[in-house]
Design an enzyme around this catalytic site. Structure first.
Site, PDB file in Angstrom:
ATOM      1  N   SER A  29     -15.651 -11.882  10.870  1.00 46.56           N
ATOM      2  CA  SER A  29     -16.079 -10.452  10.863  1.00 46.56           C
ATOM      3  C   SER A  29     -17.699 -10.476  11.041  1.00 46.56           C
ATOM      4  O   SER A  29     -18.235 -11.105  10.278  1.00 46.56           O
ATOM      5  CB  SER A  29     -15.767 -10.056   9.618  1.00 46.56           C
ATOM      6  OG  SER A  29     -14.595 -10.005   9.308  1.00 46.56           O
ATOM      7  N   HIS A  60     -14.232  -6.274  14.490  1.00 49.23           N
ATOM      8  CA  HIS A  60     -13.640  -7.380  15.221  1.00 49.23           C
ATOM      9  C   HIS A  60     -13.167  -6.608  16.619  1.00 49.23           C
ATOM     10  O   HIS A  60     -12.067  -5.575  16.553  1.00 49.23           O
ATOM     11  CB  HIS A  60     -12.121  -7.896  14.739  1.00 49.23           C
ATOM     12  CG  HIS A  60     -12.194  -8.707  13.476  1.00 49.23           C
ATOM     13  ND1 HIS A  60     -12.069  -9.957  13.486  1.00 49.23           N
ATOM     14  CD2 HIS A  60     -12.436  -8.474  12.188  1.00 49.23           C
ATOM     15  CE1 HIS A  60     -12.409 -10.440  12.246  1.00 49.23           C
ATOM     16  NE2 HIS A  60     -12.617  -9.560  11.665  1.00 49.23           N
ATOM     17  N   HIS A  82      -4.943 -11.096  11.472  1.00 47.06           N
ATOM     18  CA  HIS A  82      -4.791 -11.632   9.870  1.00 47.06           C
ATOM     19  C   HIS A  82      -3.625 -11.247   9.418  1.00 47.06           C
ATOM     20  O   HIS A  82      -2.878 -10.236   9.819  1.00 47.06           O
ATOM     21  CB  HIS A  82      -5.881 -10.554   9.075  1.00 47.06           C
ATOM     22  CG  HIS A  82      -7.320 -10.903   9.327  1.00 47.06           C
ATOM     23  ND1 HIS A  82      -7.692 -10.110  10.427  1.00 47.06           N
ATOM     24  CD2 HIS A  82      -8.017 -11.778   9.187  1.00 47.06           C
ATOM     25  CE1 HIS A  82      -9.156 -10.242  10.623  1.00 47.06           C
ATOM     26  NE2 HIS A  82      -9.515 -11.607   9.596  1.00 47.06           N
ATOM     27  N   TYR A  84      -2.897 -10.036   6.523  1.00 48.77           N
ATOM     28  CA  TYR A  84      -2.938  -8.570   5.921  1.00 48.77           C
ATOM     29  C   TYR A  84      -2.620  -7.354   6.874  1.00 48.77           C
ATOM     30  O   TYR A  84      -2.642  -6.144   6.491  1.00 48.77           O
ATOM     31  CB  TYR A  84      -4.159  -8.298   5.146  1.00 48.77           C
ATOM     32  CG  TYR A  84      -5.617  -8.449   5.626  1.00 48.77           C
ATOM     33  CD1 TYR A  84      -5.936  -7.398   6.504  1.00 48.77           C
ATOM     34  CD2 TYR A  84      -6.503  -9.415   5.835  1.00 48.77           C
ATOM     35  CE1 TYR A  84      -7.164  -7.275   7.268  1.00 48.77           C
ATOM     36  CE2 TYR A  84      -7.752  -9.620   6.406  1.00 48.77           C
ATOM     37  CZ  TYR A  84      -7.980  -8.132   7.131  1.00 48.77           C
ATOM     38  OH  TYR A  84      -9.023  -8.398   7.545  1.00 48.77           O
ATOM     39  N   GLU A  85      -2.781  -7.711   8.425  1.00 48.32           N
ATOM     40  CA  GLU A  85      -2.712  -6.499   9.229  1.00 48.32           C
ATOM     41  C   GLU A  85      -1.069  -6.522   9.299  1.00 48.32           C
ATOM     42  O   GLU A  85      -0.556  -5.416  10.006  1.00 48.32           O
ATOM     43  CB  GLU A  85      -3.530  -6.803  10.636  1.00 48.32           C
ATOM     44  CG  GLU A  85      -4.977  -6.822  10.477  1.00 48.32           C
ATOM     45  CD  GLU A  85      -5.543  -7.316  11.682  1.00 48.32           C
ATOM     46  OE1 GLU A  85      -5.671  -6.577  12.553  1.00 48.32           O
ATOM     47  OE2 GLU A  85      -5.897  -8.490  11.672  1.00 48.32           O
ATOM     48  N   ALA A 112     -16.176 -14.661   7.395  1.00 50.65           N
ATOM     49  CA  ALA A 112     -16.905 -14.035   6.256  1.00 50.65           C
ATOM     50  C   ALA A 112     -15.944 -14.596   5.304  1.00 50.65           C
ATOM     51  O   ALA A 112     -14.633 -14.196   5.131  1.00 50.65           O
ATOM     52  CB  ALA A 112     -16.941 -12.534   6.521  1.00 50.65           C
ATOM     53  N   MET A 202      -9.783 -14.540   3.919  1.00 46.66           N
ATOM     54  CA  MET A 202      -8.533 -13.911   4.235  1.00 46.66           C
ATOM     55  C   MET A 202      -8.098 -14.602   5.470  1.00 46.66           C
ATOM     56  O   MET A 202      -7.242 -14.030   6.266  1.00 46.66           O
ATOM     57  CB  MET A 202      -8.389 -12.519   4.131  1.00 46.66           C
ATOM     58  CG  MET A 202      -8.683 -12.101   2.671  1.00 46.66           C
ATOM     59  SD  MET A 202      -8.795 -10.104   2.844  1.00 46.66           S
ATOM     60  CE  MET A 202      -9.564  -9.956   1.126  1.00 46.66           C
ATOM     61  N   SER A 203      -8.619 -15.706   6.000  1.00 40.69           N
ATOM     62  CA  SER A 203      -8.166 -16.084   7.357  1.00 40.69           C
ATOM     63  C   SER A 203      -8.627 -17.703   7.412  1.00 40.69           C
ATOM     64  O   SER A 203      -8.522 -18.407   6.368  1.00 40.69           O
ATOM     65  CB  SER A 203      -9.327 -15.488   8.441  1.00 40.69           C
ATOM     66  OG  SER A 203     -10.517 -15.951   8.348  1.00 40.69           O
ATOM     67  N   ASN A 226     -20.753 -12.093   0.411  1.00 37.43           N
ATOM     68  CA  ASN A 226     -20.744 -11.480  -0.875  1.00 37.43           C
ATOM     69  C   ASN A 226     -20.188 -12.396  -2.021  1.00 37.43           C
ATOM     70  O   ASN A 226     -19.916 -13.534  -1.484  1.00 37.43           O
ATOM     71  CB  ASN A 226     -19.688 -10.250  -1.106  1.00 37.43           C
ATOM     72  CG  ASN A 226     -18.266 -10.638  -0.858  1.00 37.43           C
ATOM     73  OD1 ASN A 226     -17.837 -10.626   0.426  1.00 37.43           O
ATOM     74  ND2 ASN A 226     -17.633 -10.771  -1.723  1.00 37.43           N
ATOM     75  N   HIS A 238     -16.502  -3.576   2.924  1.00 32.25           N
ATOM     76  CA  HIS A 238     -16.703  -4.244   4.294  1.00 32.25           C
ATOM     77  C   HIS A 238     -18.013  -4.043   4.759  1.00 32.25           C
ATOM     78  O   HIS A 238     -18.307  -4.859   5.494  1.00 32.25           O
ATOM     79  CB  HIS A 238     -15.257  -3.600   5.009  1.00 32.25           C
ATOM     80  CG  HIS A 238     -15.159  -4.545   6.439  1.00 32.25           C
ATOM     81  ND1 HIS A 238     -14.562  -5.760   5.972  1.00 32.25           N
ATOM     82  CD2 HIS A 238     -15.303  -4.737   7.472  1.00 32.25           C
ATOM     83  CE1 HIS A 238     -14.250  -6.456   7.261  1.00 32.25           C
ATOM     84  NE2 HIS A 238     -14.634  -5.592   8.089  1.00 32.25           N
TER      85      HIS A 238
HETATM   86  N1  HPA Z   1     -12.740 -12.202  -0.895  1.00 30.70           N
HETATM   87  C1  HPA Z   1     -11.862 -12.368   0.168  1.00 30.70           C
HETATM   88  N2  HPA Z   1     -12.286 -12.138   1.475  1.00 30.70           N
HETATM   89  C2  HPA Z   1     -13.424 -12.028   1.857  1.00 30.70           C
HETATM   90  C3  HPA Z   1     -14.340 -11.818   0.740  1.00 30.70           C
HETATM   91  C4  HPA Z   1     -14.105 -11.927  -0.788  1.00 30.70           C
HETATM   92  O1  HPA Z   1     -14.867 -11.743  -1.342  1.00 30.70           O
HETATM   93  N3  HPA Z   1     -15.383 -11.504   1.233  1.00 30.70           N
HETATM   94  C5  HPA Z   1     -15.424 -11.445   2.689  1.00 30.70           C
HETATM   95  N4  HPA Z   1     -14.119 -11.986   2.920  1.00 30.70           N
END
Ligand code: HPA
Length: 265
Positions: A29, A60, A82, A84-85, A112, A202-203, A226, A238
């Site tokens: 990302s 993406h 992903h 989650y998609e 990320a 998440m990847s 973050n 995001h």
């Molecule tokens: N959690 C999960 N996935 C992420 C995060 C997070 O804080 N930041 C970027 N991808």
């Protein structure tokens, strides 16, 4: 769900002149700008290759970038799939399988993620030395059981030294995989810290494990975009991910470029 037909995808890439490369890079990302560092670059939207799945997440692009850096040929994937998609594992692992089918022996997987350990700060780059997830079995159903999963400890000091020689501070730690798409609760992050996780995302973890199983030299890099839920105050979204990625893209690009040049045998 359309099936991933690897034969058709590989044929489509070969028809466009992509028959292999010295390294492949999965761009996480906001990290897609790495593609601009490639010389003699050819950009091929995923949608132009028959049977290639398409990407739905902001940040993406869904483009193959093929070019050279320091004389090495590189296939960079701008955009991944992903779970989650709503994609099955066959699709989320498609970029690893394309890398393998093209005979590419080195893969750099970036992402990320949220920082869990307090030694980390937003904007840190981190070498993934190990990974874990609530569902600890990855890979396609029907593939053989393997004992060796992903563990970058043998390469760790070489990669950290290489980063230092470029003047780039590189953290290292354990990546914990969640399937998303919601960010974690505070209680989950507390639990993940006790479990030994340094970052959460998440990847990447399924890709690291699958690529390792296939015998590819695999390096995972995280950008801490973050701090994870409850580690610092404020809501996560995001746009924070994209802003942080923008501010660190030069160091990220230099590091990836050096990792591509380096022979790790
Ligand atoms: N959690 C999960 N996935 C992420 C995060 C997070 O804080 N930041 C970027 N991808």
């Amino acid at each position: 769900m359309k099936q991933v037909k690897l034969d058709t995808i590989i044929q489509g890439l070969q028809n466009r002149g992509i028959k292999g490369a010295d390294a492949a890079v999965i761009l996480g990302s906001g990290l897609g700008d790495f593609a601009a560092m490639l010389e003699n670059r050819q950009d091929i939207p995923y949608a132009e290759i028959d049977d290639m799945p398409t990407v739905s997440v902001a940040g993406h692009a869904g483009t193959f970038h093929y070019g050279t850096i320091g004389g090495k040929t590189v296939l960079a994937f701008g955009g991944r799939f992903h779970s989650y998609e709503g994609y099955p594992q066959e699709v989320t692992l498609a970029l690893v399988h394309i890398t393998h089918r093209l005979g590419i022996k080195k893969l750099i997987i970036s992402n990320a993620a949220g920082g869990i350990t307090s030694r980390l700060q937003v904007g840190d780059l981190l070498l993934i030395t190990d990974c874990m997830g609530p569902n600890l079995s990855y890979g396609l159903r029907g593939t053989p059981k393997v004992t060796h999963r992903f563990d970058n400890v043998p390469l760790r000091s070489r990669i950290l030294k290489l980063a230092a020689s470029e003047g780039i501070t590189l953290q290292h730690g354990t990546y914990l995989y969640v399937s998303g798409p919601t960010y974690e609760t505070k209680a989950e992050i507390r639990a993940f810290r006790i479990m030994g996780a340094d970052v959460v995302g998440m990847s990447t973890a399924p890709e690291l494990v699958e690529a390792t199983r296939l015998g590819i030299l695999t390096i995972g890099l995280t950008l801490v975009t973050n701090m994870a839920t409850g580690v610092s105050s404020g809501k996560l979204d995001h746009s924070e991910v994209k802003e942080t990625a923008e501010s660190r893209k030069d160091d990220f690009g230099r590091l990836v470029s050096r990792l591509i040049q380096e022979s790790f045998d």
